[in-house]
Design a protein around this motif. Structure first.
Motif, PDB file in Angstrom:
ATOM      1  N   ASP A  59       0.832  -1.212   0.000  1.00 20.32           N
ATOM      2  CA  ASP A  59       0.000   0.000   0.000  1.00 20.32           C
ATOM      3  C   ASP A  59       0.865   1.260   0.000  1.00 20.32           C
ATOM      4  O   ASP A  59       0.575   2.231  -0.698  1.00 20.32           O
ATOM      5  N   ARG A  60       1.943   1.234   0.787  1.00 18.75           N
ATOM      6  CA  ARG A  60       2.842   2.386   0.865  1.00 18.75           C
ATOM      7  C   ARG A  60       3.500   2.644  -0.494  1.00 18.75           C
ATOM      8  O   ARG A  60       3.575   3.788  -0.961  1.00 18.75           O
ATOM      9  N   LEU A  61       3.937   1.578  -1.153  1.00 18.31           N
ATOM     10  CA  LEU A  61       4.582   1.734  -2.461  1.00 18.31           C
ATOM     11  C   LEU A  61       3.595   2.217  -3.521  1.00 18.31           C
ATOM     12  O   LEU A  61       3.946   3.029  -4.380  1.00 18.31           O
ATOM     13  N   LYS A  62       2.362   1.734  -3.449  1.00 16.20           N
ATOM     14  CA  LYS A  62       1.341   2.196  -4.397  1.00 16.20           C
ATOM     15  C   LYS A  62       1.060   3.684  -4.205  1.00 16.20           C
ATOM     16  O   LYS A  62       0.893   4.431  -5.168  1.00 16.20           O
ATOM     17  N   GLU A  65       3.886   5.707  -5.639  1.00 14.20           N
ATOM     18  CA  GLU A  65       3.811   5.714  -7.105  1.00 14.20           C
ATOM     19  C   GLU A  65       2.742   6.688  -7.587  1.00 14.20           C
ATOM     20  O   GLU A  65       2.955   7.427  -8.552  1.00 14.20           O
ATOM     21  N   LYS A  66       1.604   6.727  -6.913  1.00 13.65           N
ATOM     22  CA  LYS A  66       0.546   7.692  -7.269  1.00 13.65           C
ATOM     23  C   LYS A  66       1.049   9.124  -7.107  1.00 13.65           C
ATOM     24  O   LYS A  66       0.819   9.974  -7.961  1.00 13.65           O
ATOM     25  N   GLN A  67       1.718   9.381  -5.979  1.00  9.17           N
ATOM     26  CA  GLN A  67       2.239  10.717  -5.722  1.00  9.17           C
ATOM     27  C   GLN A  67       3.287  11.102  -6.758  1.00  9.17           C
ATOM     28  O   GLN A  67       3.334  12.240  -7.218  1.00  9.17           O
ATOM     29  N   ARG A  68       4.136  10.140  -7.137  1.00 18.31           N
ATOM     30  CA  ARG A  68       5.168  10.410  -8.125  1.00 18.31           C
ATOM     31  C   ARG A  68       4.544  10.765  -9.471  1.00 18.31           C
ATOM     32  O   ARG A  68       4.927  11.742 -10.111  1.00 18.31           O
ATOM     33  N   LYS A  69       3.534   9.992  -9.882  1.00 16.53           N
ATOM     34  CA  LYS A  69       2.875  10.254 -11.167  1.00 16.53           C
ATOM     35  C   LYS A  69       2.134  11.585 -11.161  1.00 16.53           C
ATOM     36  O   LYS A  69       2.053  12.259 -12.181  1.00 16.53           O
ATOM     37  N   ALA A  70       1.569  11.951 -10.013  1.00 15.54           N
ATOM     38  CA  ALA A  70       0.832  13.210  -9.912  1.00 15.54           C
ATOM     39  C   ALA A  70       1.759  14.400  -9.691  1.00 15.54           C
ATOM     40  O   ALA A  70       1.315  15.542  -9.674  1.00 15.54           O
ATOM     41  N   GLY A  71       3.042  14.148  -9.514  1.00 13.29           N
ATOM     42  CA  GLY A  71       3.998  15.228  -9.284  1.00 13.29           C
ATOM     43  C   GLY A  71       3.920  15.793  -7.886  1.00 13.29           C
ATOM     44  O   GLY A  71       4.344  16.914  -7.641  1.00 13.29           O
ATOM     45  N   GLU A  72       3.383  15.034  -6.955  1.00 15.73           N
ATOM     46  CA  GLU A  72       3.216  15.524  -5.587  1.00 15.73           C
ATOM     47  C   GLU A  72       4.409  15.235  -4.686  1.00 15.73           C
ATOM     48  O   GLU A  72       4.467  15.741  -3.574  1.00 15.73           O
ATOM     49  N   LEU A  73       5.338  14.409  -5.150  1.00 14.51           N
ATOM     50  CA  LEU A  73       6.509  14.131  -4.320  1.00 14.51           C
ATOM     51  C   LEU A  73       7.423  15.342  -4.361  1.00 14.51           C
ATOM     52  O   LEU A  73       7.951  15.705  -5.409  1.00 14.51           O
ATOM     53  N   ALA A  74       7.579  15.958  -3.224  1.00 20.34           N
ATOM     54  CA  ALA A  74       8.392  17.162  -3.153  1.00 20.34           C
ATOM     55  C   ALA A  74       9.864  16.792  -3.082  1.00 20.34           C
ATOM     56  O   ALA A  74      10.265  15.920  -2.325  1.00 20.34           O
TER      57      ALA A  74
END
Length: 132
Positions: A59-62, A65-74
């Protein structure tokens, strides 16, 4: 067909993430055997439900991955305070850190961590050689 072995962190495959790989291979029709510490083998038994720790990790990895695709990873940013002359002077005034190469290498649990440890030690050696 050739045989392939996957090394895990734990001795027992039921306590390791290898069980996911084994389960997927079995679903694809492959014969999966686990090698025990005594050298014997054990046929893979189908897993009805994965352990909680493994489900949480998935769940954490998913989510990442969602955050990375959405550009939310700061990306980490450095402030002016980190680059100030006081911060630089404070970092240079710190006592040198002694590193035990053997402890670093022993601490590696798998091949990837061993490579990281070796690169880290090589970097330390380059820096020490440059400083004299």
């Amino acid at each position: 067909r050739k045989r392939t072995a996957f090394l895990g962190r734990e001795c027992a495959w039921r306590d390791d993430a290898r069980q996911v790989i084994a389960e997927e291979l079995r679903k694809a029709g492959h014969l999966v055997e686990h090698v025990r510490s005594d050298g014997g083998t054990e046929c893979h038994e189908s897993v009805k439900e994965f352990p909680d720790w493994l489900v949480r990790e998935e769940d954490r990895l998913k989510m990442l991955e969602k955050q990375r695709k959405a550009g939310e990873l700061a990306k980490p940013t450095k402030s002016r305070l980190d680059r100030s002359s006081e911060a630089v002077a404070a970092s240079l005034a710190r006592p040198t850190e002694e590193v035990s190469a053997m402890d670093e290498l022993r601490g590696a649990a798998n091949q990837r961590e061993l490579i990281v440890a070796q690169r880290k030690l090589a970097r330390y050696q380059r820096i020490a050689d440059e400083k004299g």
